[in-house]
Design a protein around this motif. Structure first.
Motif, PDB file in Angstrom:
ATOM      1  N   VAL A 195     -33.476 -47.504  44.810  1.00  0.00           N
ATOM      2  CA  VAL A 195     -32.490 -46.641  44.150  1.00  0.00           C
ATOM      3  C   VAL A 195     -31.534 -46.089  45.188  1.00  0.00           C
ATOM      4  CG1 VAL A 195     -32.144 -44.483  42.905  1.00  0.00           C
ATOM      5  CG2 VAL A 195     -34.008 -46.015  42.241  1.00  0.00           C
ATOM      6  N   ASN A 196     -30.256 -46.199  44.902  1.00  0.00           N
ATOM      7  CA  ASN A 196     -29.225 -45.655  45.780  1.00  0.00           C
ATOM      8  C   ASN A 196     -28.428 -44.606  45.017  1.00  0.00           C
ATOM      9  OD1 ASN A 196     -29.707 -47.400  48.091  1.00  0.00           O
ATOM     10  ND2 ASN A 196     -28.884 -49.035  46.814  1.00  0.00           N
ATOM     11  N   PHE A 217     -37.066 -30.674  50.978  1.00  0.00           N
ATOM     12  CA  PHE A 217     -36.183 -31.391  51.893  1.00  0.00           C
ATOM     13  C   PHE A 217     -36.594 -32.863  51.983  1.00  0.00           C
ATOM     14  CE2 PHE A 217     -33.486 -31.874  55.572  1.00  0.00           C
ATOM     15  CZ  PHE A 217     -34.151 -32.767  56.392  1.00  0.00           C
ATOM     16  N   ILE A 218     -35.593 -33.757  51.912  1.00  0.00           N
ATOM     17  CA  ILE A 218     -35.876 -35.184  52.057  1.00  0.00           C
ATOM     18  C   ILE A 218     -35.378 -35.698  53.399  1.00  0.00           C
ATOM     19  CG2 ILE A 218     -35.475 -37.501  51.139  1.00  0.00           C
ATOM     20  CD1 ILE A 218     -34.911 -36.262  48.430  1.00  0.00           C
ATOM     21  N   ILE A 219     -34.097 -35.479  53.672  1.00  0.00           N
ATOM     22  CA  ILE A 219     -33.497 -36.100  54.839  1.00  0.00           C
ATOM     23  C   ILE A 219     -32.183 -35.417  55.159  1.00  0.00           C
ATOM     24  CG2 ILE A 219     -32.150 -37.855  53.593  1.00  0.00           C
ATOM     25  CD1 ILE A 219     -33.190 -39.905  55.710  1.00  0.00           C
ATOM     26  N   GLN A 220     -31.759 -35.501  56.395  1.00  0.00           N
ATOM     27  CA  GLN A 220     -30.462 -34.963  56.784  1.00  0.00           C
ATOM     28  C   GLN A 220     -29.814 -35.913  57.785  1.00  0.00           C
ATOM     29  OE1 GLN A 220     -31.605 -31.246  58.690  1.00  0.00           O
ATOM     30  NE2 GLN A 220     -30.997 -32.072  60.669  1.00  0.00           N
ATOM     31  N   THR A 244     -33.204 -42.740  58.973  1.00  0.00           N
ATOM     32  CA  THR A 244     -34.336 -43.216  58.178  1.00  0.00           C
ATOM     33  C   THR A 244     -35.570 -42.409  58.525  1.00  0.00           C
ATOM     34  OG1 THR A 244     -33.446 -45.465  58.048  1.00  0.00           O
ATOM     35  CG2 THR A 244     -35.791 -45.197  57.630  1.00  0.00           C
ATOM     36  N   ASN A 245     -36.317 -42.022  57.494  1.00  0.00           N
ATOM     37  CA  ASN A 245     -37.632 -41.419  57.731  1.00  0.00           C
ATOM     38  C   ASN A 245     -38.645 -42.133  56.844  1.00  0.00           C
ATOM     39  OD1 ASN A 245     -37.377 -40.311  55.152  1.00  0.00           O
ATOM     40  ND2 ASN A 245     -36.749 -38.292  55.923  1.00  0.00           N
ATOM     41  N   GLU A 246     -39.801 -41.548  56.694  1.00  0.00           N
ATOM     42  CA  GLU A 246     -40.880 -42.248  56.000  1.00  0.00           C
ATOM     43  C   GLU A 246     -40.667 -42.350  54.498  1.00  0.00           C
ATOM     44  OE1 GLU A 246     -41.101 -39.558  57.770  1.00  0.00           O
ATOM     45  OE2 GLU A 246     -41.902 -37.916  56.549  1.00  0.00           O
ATOM     46  N   VAL A 247     -39.720 -41.599  53.947  1.00  0.00           N
ATOM     47  CA  VAL A 247     -39.546 -41.633  52.497  1.00  0.00           C
ATOM     48  C   VAL A 247     -38.183 -42.131  52.054  1.00  0.00           C
ATOM     49  CG1 VAL A 247     -41.228 -39.811  52.121  1.00  0.00           C
ATOM     50  CG2 VAL A 247     -38.819 -39.220  52.411  1.00  0.00           C
ATOM     51  N   ALA A 248     -37.169 -42.072  52.916  1.00  0.00           N
ATOM     52  CA  ALA A 248     -35.829 -42.415  52.469  1.00  0.00           C
ATOM     53  C   ALA A 248     -34.936 -42.796  53.641  1.00  0.00           C
ATOM     54  CB  ALA A 248     -35.211 -41.226  51.727  1.00  0.00           C
ATOM     55  N   SER A 264     -21.883 -40.166  51.167  1.00  0.00           N
ATOM     56  CA  SER A 264     -23.173 -40.519  51.743  1.00  0.00           C
ATOM     57  C   SER A 264     -24.029 -41.126  50.638  1.00  0.00           C
ATOM     58  CB  SER A 264     -23.874 -39.310  52.356  1.00  0.00           C
ATOM     59  OG  SER A 264     -24.086 -38.288  51.394  1.00  0.00           O
ATOM     60  N   THR A 265     -24.986 -41.952  51.019  1.00  0.00           N
ATOM     61  CA  THR A 265     -25.857 -42.604  50.046  1.00  0.00           C
ATOM     62  C   THR A 265     -27.305 -42.406  50.431  1.00  0.00           C
ATOM     63  OG1 THR A 265     -24.190 -44.274  49.514  1.00  0.00           O
ATOM     64  CG2 THR A 265     -26.482 -44.778  48.951  1.00  0.00           C
ATOM     65  N   LEU A 266     -28.046 -41.840  49.515  1.00  0.00           N
ATOM     66  CA  LEU A 266     -29.486 -41.705  49.678  1.00  0.00           C
ATOM     67  C   LEU A 266     -30.139 -42.948  49.106  1.00  0.00           C
ATOM     68  CD1 LEU A 266     -32.006 -39.867  50.309  1.00  0.00           C
ATOM     69  CD2 LEU A 266     -31.939 -39.261  47.873  1.00  0.00           C
TER      70      LEU A 266
END
Lengths: 113, 111
Positions: free
Chosen positions: B18-19, B46-49, B56-60, B71-73
């Motif tokens: 999913v984007n 919090f997901i990412i910054q 990139t991290n472990e979830v997104a 920006s695109t998650l």
């Protein structure tokens, strides 16, 4: 580890009654503290933030006030509640200006009748 | 503070990528982009910054083009538990990190 507490978890209050919601943070010192309100199905509205004891900045004019009597304690108050004050109140903390990650408490569900 | 615009809702199926794209046309030089996830009756998480390029991290993953106006998650292989509201925020680094939340994107993941 850091923990953030809020109480009460739920509250039902009549119009015109006073309000006091408390938030405390453990495991950190000198945090930035924030109060948000979320109406049903809406995004979060920033109400107040604090960068230190006695230092409160208000984002939205209303019948609410905030106080920070201790480093890790943040209180949201009202002298007379309105129906429009109903919502989900969230307290959050941030480690400081170099961090962009906020940690939120479990929230208080307030219903004004 | 920069205003963000993101889709109101999205639907996906388990296992898909999913984007979610967010536009922030008036982002300033010192602003950072953050994403949060919120489940019903819980505070956002919090997901990412990021500031630019890819994080990139472990979830997104977070993709930010050179002009930083969007920006695109990216959520890889979503599951039913990823059904939530996702908020894109621009944080002004010189303003005590006030987070201004919009309406967010309601993601529904179907079996």
């Amino acid at each position: 580890s850091q923990t953030i507490h809020q109480w009460p978890a739920t509250l039902v209050q009549p119009v015109g009654s006073p309000l006091s919601l408390e938030c405390t943070v453990e495991g950190t010192s000198n945090p930035n503290l924030y109060w948000y309100r979320q109406a049903a199905g809406r995004g979060l509205q920033l109400l107040f933030y604090s960068v230190g004891i006695g230092q409160i900045s208000s984002e939205v004019p209303q019948n609410l006030s905030a106080s920070r009597p201790q480093d890790r304690q943040f209180i949201l108050s009202s002298k007379k509640l309105l129906l429009s004050d109903s919502g989900f109140y969230l307290c959050a903390w941030m480690a400081g200006e170099l961090s962009y990650e906020q940690y939120f408490g479990p929230g208080t569900r307030l219903t004004v009748t | 503070l920069a205003k963000t615009t993101q889709p109101i809702s999205m639907d996906s199926y388990e296992g898909q990528e999913v984007n979610i794209t967010c536009s922030h046309n008036n982002i300033a030089t010192n602003d950072y982009i953050t994403w949060y996830q919120q489940f019903p009756s819980q505070g956002p998480r919090f997901i990412i910054q990021g500031y630019k390029t890819k994080v990139t991290n472990e979830v997104a993953s977070l993709f930010i083009p050179a002009d930083r106006k969007s920006s695109t998650l990216s959520l890889p292989r979503v599951s039913l538990s990823d059904t939530a509201v996702y908020y894109c925020l621009v944080v002004f680094s010189g303003g005590y990190n006030k987070l201004i939340f919009g309406a967010g994107t309601r993601l529904a993941v179907h079996p």
